[in-house]
Write a protein that holds these residues in place. Structure first.
Motif, PDB file in Angstrom:
ATOM      1  N   ASP A 216      10.172   8.250  -8.968  1.00 33.07           N
ATOM      2  CA  ASP A 216      10.823   6.997  -8.609  1.00 33.07           C
ATOM      3  C   ASP A 216      10.074   5.793  -9.144  1.00 33.07           C
ATOM      4  O   ASP A 216      10.329   4.666  -8.734  1.00 33.07           O
ATOM      5  CB  ASP A 216      10.925   6.877  -7.084  1.00 33.07           C
ATOM      6  N   ALA A 217       9.160   6.017 -10.086  1.00 35.89           N
ATOM      7  CA  ALA A 217       8.341   4.912 -10.582  1.00 35.89           C
ATOM      8  C   ALA A 217       9.191   3.780 -11.139  1.00 35.89           C
ATOM      9  O   ALA A 217       8.893   2.608 -10.901  1.00 35.89           O
ATOM     10  CB  ALA A 217       7.371   5.422 -11.635  1.00 35.89           C
ATOM     11  N   GLU A 218      10.251   4.105 -11.867  1.00 35.34           N
ATOM     12  CA  GLU A 218      11.073   3.057 -12.482  1.00 35.34           C
ATOM     13  C   GLU A 218      11.671   2.145 -11.423  1.00 35.34           C
ATOM     14  O   GLU A 218      11.688   0.919 -11.567  1.00 35.34           O
ATOM     15  CB  GLU A 218      12.174   3.673 -13.331  1.00 35.34           C
ATOM     16  N   LEU A 219      12.159   2.744 -10.330  1.00 38.93           N
ATOM     17  CA  LEU A 219      12.732   1.944  -9.248  1.00 38.93           C
ATOM     18  C   LEU A 219      11.673   1.060  -8.611  1.00 38.93           C
ATOM     19  O   LEU A 219      11.856  -0.141  -8.414  1.00 38.93           O
ATOM     20  CB  LEU A 219      13.332   2.865  -8.186  1.00 38.93           C
ATOM     21  N   LEU A 220      10.513   1.653  -8.285  1.00 40.50           N
ATOM     22  CA  LEU A 220       9.481   0.910  -7.587  1.00 40.50           C
ATOM     23  C   LEU A 220       8.859  -0.162  -8.476  1.00 40.50           C
ATOM     24  O   LEU A 220       8.576  -1.272  -8.022  1.00 40.50           O
ATOM     25  CB  LEU A 220       8.411   1.884  -7.077  1.00 40.50           C
ATOM     26  N   VAL A 221       8.656   0.154  -9.764  1.00 38.29           N
ATOM     27  CA  VAL A 221       8.079  -0.819 -10.686  1.00 38.29           C
ATOM     28  C   VAL A 221       9.031  -2.001 -10.891  1.00 38.29           C
ATOM     29  O   VAL A 221       8.597  -3.123 -11.126  1.00 38.29           O
ATOM     30  CB  VAL A 221       7.722  -0.146 -12.028  1.00 38.29           C
TER      31      VAL A 221
ATOM     32  N   SER B 146       4.323  -1.510 -30.086  1.00 42.59           N
ATOM     33  CA  SER B 146       5.688  -1.212 -29.639  1.00 42.59           C
ATOM     34  C   SER B 146       5.667  -0.845 -28.153  1.00 42.59           C
ATOM     35  O   SER B 146       4.615  -0.579 -27.575  1.00 42.59           O
ATOM     36  CB  SER B 146       6.283  -0.067 -30.464  1.00 42.59           C
ATOM     37  N   ALA B 147       6.839  -0.844 -27.538  1.00 41.34           N
ATOM     38  CA  ALA B 147       6.948  -0.577 -26.102  1.00 41.34           C
ATOM     39  C   ALA B 147       6.352   0.785 -25.764  1.00 41.34           C
ATOM     40  O   ALA B 147       6.558   1.763 -26.480  1.00 41.34           O
ATOM     41  CB  ALA B 147       8.403  -0.652 -25.666  1.00 41.34           C
ATOM     42  N   PHE B 148       5.633   0.828 -24.651  1.00 41.66           N
ATOM     43  CA  PHE B 148       4.948   2.045 -24.244  1.00 41.66           C
ATOM     44  C   PHE B 148       5.541   2.641 -22.972  1.00 41.66           C
ATOM     45  O   PHE B 148       5.633   3.847 -22.806  1.00 41.66           O
ATOM     46  CB  PHE B 148       3.456   1.725 -24.046  1.00 41.66           C
ATOM     47  N   GLY B 149       5.915   1.783 -22.030  1.00 41.45           N
ATOM     48  CA  GLY B 149       6.562   2.256 -20.815  1.00 41.45           C
ATOM     49  C   GLY B 149       5.620   2.586 -19.675  1.00 41.45           C
ATOM     50  O   GLY B 149       6.013   2.509 -18.508  1.00 41.45           O
ATOM     51  N   GLN B 150       4.390   2.960 -19.972  1.00 41.52           N
ATOM     52  CA  GLN B 150       3.419   3.282 -18.938  1.00 41.52           C
ATOM     53  C   GLN B 150       2.688   2.002 -18.506  1.00 41.52           C
ATOM     54  O   GLN B 150       2.603   1.043 -19.265  1.00 41.52           O
ATOM     55  CB  GLN B 150       2.401   4.302 -19.449  1.00 41.52           C
TER      56      GLN B 150
ATOM     57  N   LEU C 114       0.346  -4.891 -16.868  1.00 44.63           N
ATOM     58  CA  LEU C 114       1.739  -4.715 -17.294  1.00 44.63           C
ATOM     59  C   LEU C 114       2.252  -3.442 -16.633  1.00 44.63           C
ATOM     60  O   LEU C 114       1.963  -2.334 -17.098  1.00 44.63           O
ATOM     61  CB  LEU C 114       1.826  -4.605 -18.816  1.00 44.63           C
ATOM     62  N   PRO C 115       3.006  -3.539 -15.537  1.00 46.04           N
ATOM     63  CA  PRO C 115       3.421  -2.335 -14.813  1.00 46.04           C
ATOM     64  C   PRO C 115       4.253  -1.357 -15.630  1.00 46.04           C
ATOM     65  O   PRO C 115       4.275  -0.158 -15.320  1.00 46.04           O
ATOM     66  CB  PRO C 115       4.242  -2.899 -13.643  1.00 46.04           C
ATOM     67  N   ALA C 116       4.932  -1.820 -16.677  1.00 46.58           N
ATOM     68  CA  ALA C 116       5.726  -0.904 -17.505  1.00 46.58           C
ATOM     69  C   ALA C 116       5.495  -1.132 -18.994  1.00 46.58           C
ATOM     70  O   ALA C 116       6.229  -0.608 -19.824  1.00 46.58           O
ATOM     71  CB  ALA C 116       7.215  -1.046 -17.188  1.00 46.58           C
TER      72      ALA C 116
ATOM     73  N   VAL D   5       0.835  -1.205   0.000  1.00 52.65           N
ATOM     74  CA  VAL D   5       0.000   0.000   0.000  1.00 52.65           C
ATOM     75  C   VAL D   5       0.867   1.251   0.000  1.00 52.65           C
ATOM     76  O   VAL D   5       0.590   2.222  -0.716  1.00 52.65           O
ATOM     77  CB  VAL D   5      -0.957  -0.015   1.206  1.00 52.65           C
ATOM     78  N   GLN D   6       1.930   1.253   0.800  1.00 51.59           N
ATOM     79  CA  GLN D   6       2.809   2.426   0.850  1.00 51.59           C
ATOM     80  C   GLN D   6       3.439   2.699  -0.511  1.00 51.59           C
ATOM     81  O   GLN D   6       3.538   3.863  -0.933  1.00 51.59           O
ATOM     82  CB  GLN D   6       3.900   2.212   1.908  1.00 51.59           C
ATOM     83  N   ILE D   7       3.868   1.654  -1.198  1.00 52.75           N
ATOM     84  CA  ILE D   7       4.500   1.839  -2.504  1.00 52.75           C
ATOM     85  C   ILE D   7       3.492   2.365  -3.523  1.00 52.75           C
ATOM     86  O   ILE D   7       3.785   3.289  -4.289  1.00 52.75           O
ATOM     87  CB  ILE D   7       5.144   0.517  -2.975  1.00 52.75           C
TER      88      ILE D   7
END
Length: 306
Positions: free
Chosen positions: A123-128, A33-37, A68-70, A6-8
């Motif tokens: 920090d989404a990239e780190l958390l994802v 193609s890759a979207f990233g979102q 798909l988180p990313a 929940v915190q993340i």
């Protein structure tokens, strides 16, 4: 005890939902193609094939949900041979009605409702990276119901729409992540939380992350020896214990620096540092610029220094 999941999700701040209906009939195939979102879909009728880059291909059936988180590149198709239509989701126009692939008349072979959203945290990239690349869940009706609510609210132009959508997406993420099957071949937060001993240490860190934690103290919280805890944490979560703690503290610090009127001493104290100077040194080393410059910069620029 704090809930790390929940915190993340709260720190990720999901928002800006876009949703659409997709159907297919006969011979059809698409290659995105890759979207990233982060993207999601729920199959409401029929079935189709899904092949996400880096994951095993799967058959989606009515009642299935995919997150798909990313959102890397992926292909989707029916069961008849077809040349894929290539789509760049970053350049494609936003459809105002259901998108249909393959045969344009008659009954459909599959119908699904899906969409994407964004994360407000730099920090989404780190958390994802702590989450699975693809989450495929079968037979959880609550997820399909939430997806329908997202679509209904996204189609409205009413007061409170954005806030309601943010809450729906938070609920969607929590439901999806707690229902996700834990794979043994990929480390991450879900795998760590599925282990009773490592989950105890993660919850302890999140509940009291300003504490002066050490590996032996975390090992005691987990009920393991120091070496057994260190090895088990790194193997399951994919990061060393103190590396995870530092990353989480810095993610919280960035959020505090962006969103609250706090002094540097106050921020330092809230994330476990005894002084502003020691916090500034750690922050500069981790982020790439001092907290004062980060605080003065625009959030989207500050996020690029991760």
């Amino acid at each position: 005890m704090a809930d790390p999941l929940v915190q993340i999700i709260r720190l990720l701040r999901p928002r800006a939902v876009f949703s659409k209906g997709i159907s297919g009939a006969g011979a059809w195939a698409v290659r995105y193609s890759a979207f990233g979102q982060p993207g999601f879909c729920a199959v409401t009728e029929g079935r189709c094939r899904l092949a996400v880059d880096g994951e095993e291909p799967v058959t989606l059936e009515e009642g299935d949900f995919v997150l798909l988180p990313a959102t890397p590149a992926f292909s989707m198709s029916g069961f008849e041979p077809a040349t894929p239509v290539r789509i760049d989701p970053k350049a494609a126009p936003t459809p105002d009605r259901e998108v249909r692939f393959g045969r344009q008349d008659g009954p459909v072979d599959v119908r699904q409702f899906g969409g994407w959203f964004t994360f407000g945290s730099p920090d989404a990239e780190l958390l994802v990276s702590l989450l699975p690349g693809m989450i495929h869940i079968r037979g959880v009706g609550r997820l399909s119901a939430i997806v329908r609510l997202v679509g209904e609210e996204a189609a409205r132009e009413d007061i409170g729409r954005d806030l309601i959508l943010e809450r729906y997406v938070e609920i969607l993420l929590i439901e999806a992540l707690r229902a996700a099957p834990v794979t043994r071949d990929r480390p991450g937060l879900l795998r760590g939380l599925a282990d009773q001993r490592i989950a105890a240490a993660l919850r302890a860190m999140h509940a009291d992350f300003e504490r002066n934690w050490t590996v032996p103290a975390l090992a005691r919280a987990a009920g393991l020896s120091r070496s057994a805890f260190f090895d088990r944490f790194a193997r399951l979560v994919g990061m060393r214990p103190m590396e995870y703690l530092l990353s989480w503290r810095m993610a919280v610090a960035k959020d505090l620096l962006r969103g609250e009127d706090l002094s540097l001493d106050e921020v330092a104290g809230r994330v476990g540092y005894s002084s502003a100077s020691t916090f500034s040194t750690a922050f500069s080393r981790h982020v790439g610029l001092p907290p004062g410059r980060y605080m003065r910069g625009k959030p989207e620029l500050a996020g690029s220094y991760q």
